[in-house]
Scaffold this active site. Sequence first.
Site, mmCIF file in Angstrom:
data_model
loop_
_atom_site.group_PDB
_atom_site.id
_atom_site.type_symbol
_atom_site.label_atom_id
_atom_site.label_comp_id
_atom_site.label_asym_id
_atom_site.label_seq_id
_atom_site.Cartn_x
_atom_site.Cartn_y
_atom_site.Cartn_z
ATOM 1 C CD GLU A 180 -2.393 31.253 3.923
ATOM 2 O OE1 GLU A 180 -2.830 30.657 3.681
ATOM 3 O OE2 GLU A 180 -2.341 32.935 4.184
ATOM 4 C CD GLU A 212 -11.517 22.175 4.819
ATOM 5 O OE1 GLU A 212 -11.541 21.427 4.264
ATOM 6 O OE2 GLU A 212 -11.864 22.680 5.729
#
Lengths: 259, 259
Positions: A88, A138
């Site tokens: 991430e 997103e």
Amino acid sequence: MTKLPLTDKALAAMETEEEFLKHYDLKKYPAQALTADLCIFTIIKGELSILLILRGGHPEKGKWALPGGFVNVDESVDQTAARELKEETGLAFEDGYLEQLKTYAYPGRDPRGYVTSVAYVTLAPKISVPKAGDDAAEAQFFPVKELNSLTLAFDHANIIEDGLERVRAKIEYAPIAPLFIPDETFTISELRKVYETVWGVSLNRSNFRRKVQAVPDFLIPIDRKRVSNFDGGRPGDLYRIGSAQFIYPPLRRSKEELD
Amino acid sequence: MTKLPLTDKALAAMETEEEFLKHYDLKKYPAQALTADLCIFTIIKGELSILLILRGGHPEKGKWALPGGFVNVDESVDQTAARELKEETGLAFEDGYLEQLKTYAYPGRDPRGYVTSVAYVTLAPKISVPKAGDDAAEAQFFPVKELNSLTLAFDHANIIEDGLERVRAKIEYAPIAPLFIPDETFTISELRKVYETVWGVSLNRSNFRRKVQAVPDFLIPIDRKRVSNFDGGRPGDLYRIGSAQFIYPPLRRSKEELD
DNA sequence: ACAATAGTGTCTATGAGACATTATTGC
DNA sequence: GCAATAATGTCTCATAGACACTATTGT
């Protein structure tokens, strides 16, 4: 390998463990899954912030969620957390801080079935730009103060609340606050601002300095000063983090902050 | 209800969550199981002790293990822990202390497969006589000092270590130490002996008294005294636990105890 | 010079450790 | 009375909060 429908009692009474395991099948129990979810905190523009992912797929499509994912059977949940952190944020967990927070396991928390979430807390040392992942449309840091205006997936609002309290409590006695600072070296004022931001209070400058300097091996002085402050003012002495494992005596919040 | 072999991506892209769930099957992932295991601490004859169960069946047959069991799909792991506590000790968890400790999840910790253990810590207020359970041949309290001479099942030695540290840290700032005392009312000396036993140190009598009495609503004085000490000596004033949620300032162990 | 921030010193209140003195019980 | 334990007080030191003063920068 055939699995005979034996009762638990008959199974447990087997002579050898080999024999027992030959007839044992975990799949006879209802399906369960294990996930690791991360509270990745950082400080952006003086605001304590957390990384959230906009869910692009079901379930909880269109809601903001903690980054995380399922645990593979060949890895520990700690490894899952470290892997997700890397995926991430691109941030390798080496000497950072990645601590298990709490496990959330109860019926109904995930429509897919009994999904257990092991939550982790980490501090992002650098303001890394998160990239969109596989099922993440997103990714974005949000100031924790603005979270009540967001619709969060699953029970992630609760997890974040617990994670926040953990971070606020942990920086009292663990030397992890410098991880919020992008640089290797920092001034005591910069460190103080971290505490002020995380606790949401203002701290006396000289008392804070006195206390952190009294902790052996917490802050190692560097023979340099901050080159320049934006707007004038004396440059602060630079320090780097030392080898101390604990802050003792701890930097306590006042009684009012606790409750 | 047929389950089509769709990819995760195809699944997540489904239009509605209903449609998604119709095709989703958690069983496609490797089987996992969730257990709750309990560190039940008590003080017996001045020794901090923990309840262990002699495993009568496979796996780990003949080894001592923490009491615990599998989580049913219709209950939370917290409920599992409370249920096991009741089953093992007959003790109902009402206003006691039953706190999640940590989750242990990694390959190889259980020969049956990927079995995740959520560990809990609780303090047994009464020296209840444990009875043998379903797959428990024998149940017994062991002083924690003698655990190294026992063969413990799974990774339960590690769990107990973590549980011990949690209890030792928690009584510093949470008013749970009185839960070790069988009576509703107790003297300050009796409370001090709890701290001495759990921390394995000796504490100054008058300083301890001063500190606990300074905490608002921690100890409520009762207008009675202990009827008799076994061997002479002035009877102590009796107290009961008050409404305080925190001990502030905390009763800290010295720096040496921390490590 | 002035604003802004950092570093140092000092006074005081609170909390903690060590220890002496008095009080109340059983024998 | 004596042993044993509890309650209280006191002296000293460490820590914490408040705040004044000096030092070093940019403008």
